[in-house]
Design a protein around this motif. Sequence first.
Motif, PDB file in Angstrom:
ATOM      1  N   LYS A   1      11.078  -2.927   3.702  1.00 30.90           N
ATOM      2  CA  LYS A   1      10.546  -3.458   4.943  1.00 30.90           C
ATOM      3  C   LYS A   1      11.491  -4.529   5.488  1.00 30.90           C
ATOM      4  O   LYS A   1      11.950  -5.403   4.757  1.00 30.90           O
ATOM      5  CB  LYS A   1       9.162  -4.064   4.721  1.00 30.90           C
ATOM      6  CG  LYS A   1       8.456  -4.470   6.006  1.00 30.90           C
ATOM      7  CD  LYS A   1       6.994  -4.769   5.744  1.00 30.90           C
ATOM      8  CE  LYS A   1       6.236  -4.912   7.045  1.00 30.90           C
ATOM      9  NZ  LYS A   1       4.787  -5.089   6.828  1.00 30.90           N
TER      10      LYS A   1
ATOM     11  N   THR B   1       2.057  -7.965   6.022  1.00 31.59           N
ATOM     12  CA  THR B   1       1.593  -6.825   5.239  1.00 31.59           C
ATOM     13  C   THR B   1       0.701  -5.887   6.051  1.00 31.59           C
ATOM     14  O   THR B   1       0.342  -4.828   5.588  1.00 31.59           O
ATOM     15  CB  THR B   1       0.795  -7.311   4.008  1.00 31.59           C
ATOM     16  OG1 THR B   1      -0.272  -8.154   4.447  1.00 31.59           O
ATOM     17  CG2 THR B   1       1.690  -8.089   3.055  1.00 31.59           C
TER      18      THR B   1
ATOM     19  N   GLU C   1       1.991   0.142   0.072  1.00 32.17           N
ATOM     20  CA  GLU C   1       2.718   0.245   1.333  1.00 32.17           C
ATOM     21  C   GLU C   1       3.736   1.383   1.338  1.00 32.17           C
ATOM     22  O   GLU C   1       4.395   1.622   2.359  1.00 32.17           O
ATOM     23  CB  GLU C   1       3.430  -1.080   1.641  1.00 32.17           C
ATOM     24  CG  GLU C   1       2.483  -2.272   1.696  1.00 32.17           C
ATOM     25  CD  GLU C   1       3.230  -3.591   1.857  1.00 32.17           C
ATOM     26  OE1 GLU C   1       4.152  -3.651   2.694  1.00 32.17           O
ATOM     27  OE2 GLU C   1       2.888  -4.555   1.145  1.00 32.17           O
TER      28      GLU C   1
ATOM     29  N   ILE D   1       3.605  -3.175  -4.085  1.00 28.35           N
ATOM     30  CA  ILE D   1       4.128  -2.892  -2.751  1.00 28.35           C
ATOM     31  C   ILE D   1       4.398  -1.396  -2.593  1.00 28.35           C
ATOM     32  O   ILE D   1       4.056  -0.790  -1.569  1.00 28.35           O
ATOM     33  CB  ILE D   1       5.416  -3.704  -2.487  1.00 28.35           C
ATOM     34  CG1 ILE D   1       5.089  -5.196  -2.422  1.00 28.35           C
ATOM     35  CG2 ILE D   1       6.083  -3.261  -1.180  1.00 28.35           C
ATOM     36  CD1 ILE D   1       6.305  -6.090  -2.356  1.00 28.35           C
TER      37      ILE D   1
ATOM     38  N   GLY E   1       7.838   0.277   1.992  1.00 24.71           N
ATOM     39  CA  GLY E   1       7.440  -1.122   1.979  1.00 24.71           C
ATOM     40  C   GLY E   1       8.456  -2.007   1.284  1.00 24.71           C
ATOM     41  O   GLY E   1       8.615  -3.189   1.630  1.00 24.71           O
TER      42      GLY E   1
END
Length: 311
Positions: free
Chosen positions: A179, A248, A172, A168, A176
Motif C-alpha cells: 500500500k 486502513t 487487506e 495485513i 495491502g
Amino acid sequence: MVAVKPKDLAPTATVKFFGAGTAACVADLITFPLDTAKVRLQIQGESKSLEGGKVVKYRGVFGTISTMVKTEGARSLYNGLVAGLQRQMSFASIRIGLYDSMKQFYTRGSENAGIGIRLLAGCSTGAMAVAFAQPTDVVKVRFQAQVRLPDMDSVKRYNGTMDAYRTIAREEGIRGLWKGCMPNITRNAIVNCAELVTYDIIKELILKHDLMTDNLPCHFTAAFGAGFFTTVVASPVDVVKTRFMNSTTAQYSSASNCAYIMLTKEGPKAFYKGFMPSFLRLGSWNIVMFVSYEQIKRAAMRAQQSWESPI
C-alpha cells in the motif's frame, strides 16, 4: 562511496551493499524516536479524536516525544523498530549500496558521472529499493502511528511484527503490504537523489577545493547538507506517503486523493507537518549513516589489505 581517489583501493560491491545496510541500522537505532515523532505529527489532523474521545495534540518535536512518554510510556518511541531495522537492512543496502554500481552501469564503467547520471542512478536504486522493501515500511508506519494508552482498555492493532505482516496480508490482501508503493517510490526517488547526489557533490567540492581532507569533518558537513536539502524537497510527498500507508479503510482512494483532501481541508501547510522532526531525523540520520558507512568501508578495506599483504 564517493570521490574515491584513483590511488585508493575501491571497496567491493559486497562491502558497499552490506556496509550501507549496517550503517543505516546504526543510524535508525539512534534516530528512531525522531522518526516516530515525525509520523505522529504528520498524521495529526486527519483524526481529531482517539479512544475515549480525547483530542490528540502534539506540539513540536520534543513536545511530541514528551507527550508520548507521559501517555504511552518510553517504549512507544520505538514502536515498529524491528520492522524499521528490517527495512533499513534491505532498503538502504539497495538504494545506497548499489548507487555507485548504478552510476557505473549508466556510464558503462566510466568514473566520470555528470549530475544527470547521478540523478538517474539515485532514482533507479531508490525505486528498486521501494519495490523490494515496501512491506517493511508499511508495517513500520502502522506501528509508529499506533496509539496505545496504558490507562485505557485499548486493543493492540498488531501483536508483533510478523503478526502485522500476516494480518495485513489476510485482511487487506497482498496488495495491502504494498500500500502506498507509488507515492513511496516517488518519495524515495526524490530522497535518494537529494540525499546521495547532494552528499556526493558536497563531498567532491570540499575535496576538490582542499577545504577539508577525506575525514570525519568532511563526511559530517556533507551529510548535514544532504539531510537539510532532502528534508526540504521530500517533506510534501513524505507526509502524503505516511498518511496513505497508515489508512486502513476507504479514507483515501489514492495517494493523489489523499493529497487533495489534505490541501482542501488543512491547507498547504499540511504538507510540511512534522518538518522539524523530519529535518532533525534526516539530518542526524544522514550524519550517523554516512559517517558509519565511510568508517565501515575503510575498516573493510584495511582488513582486505591486511589479508592480501604477504606475511
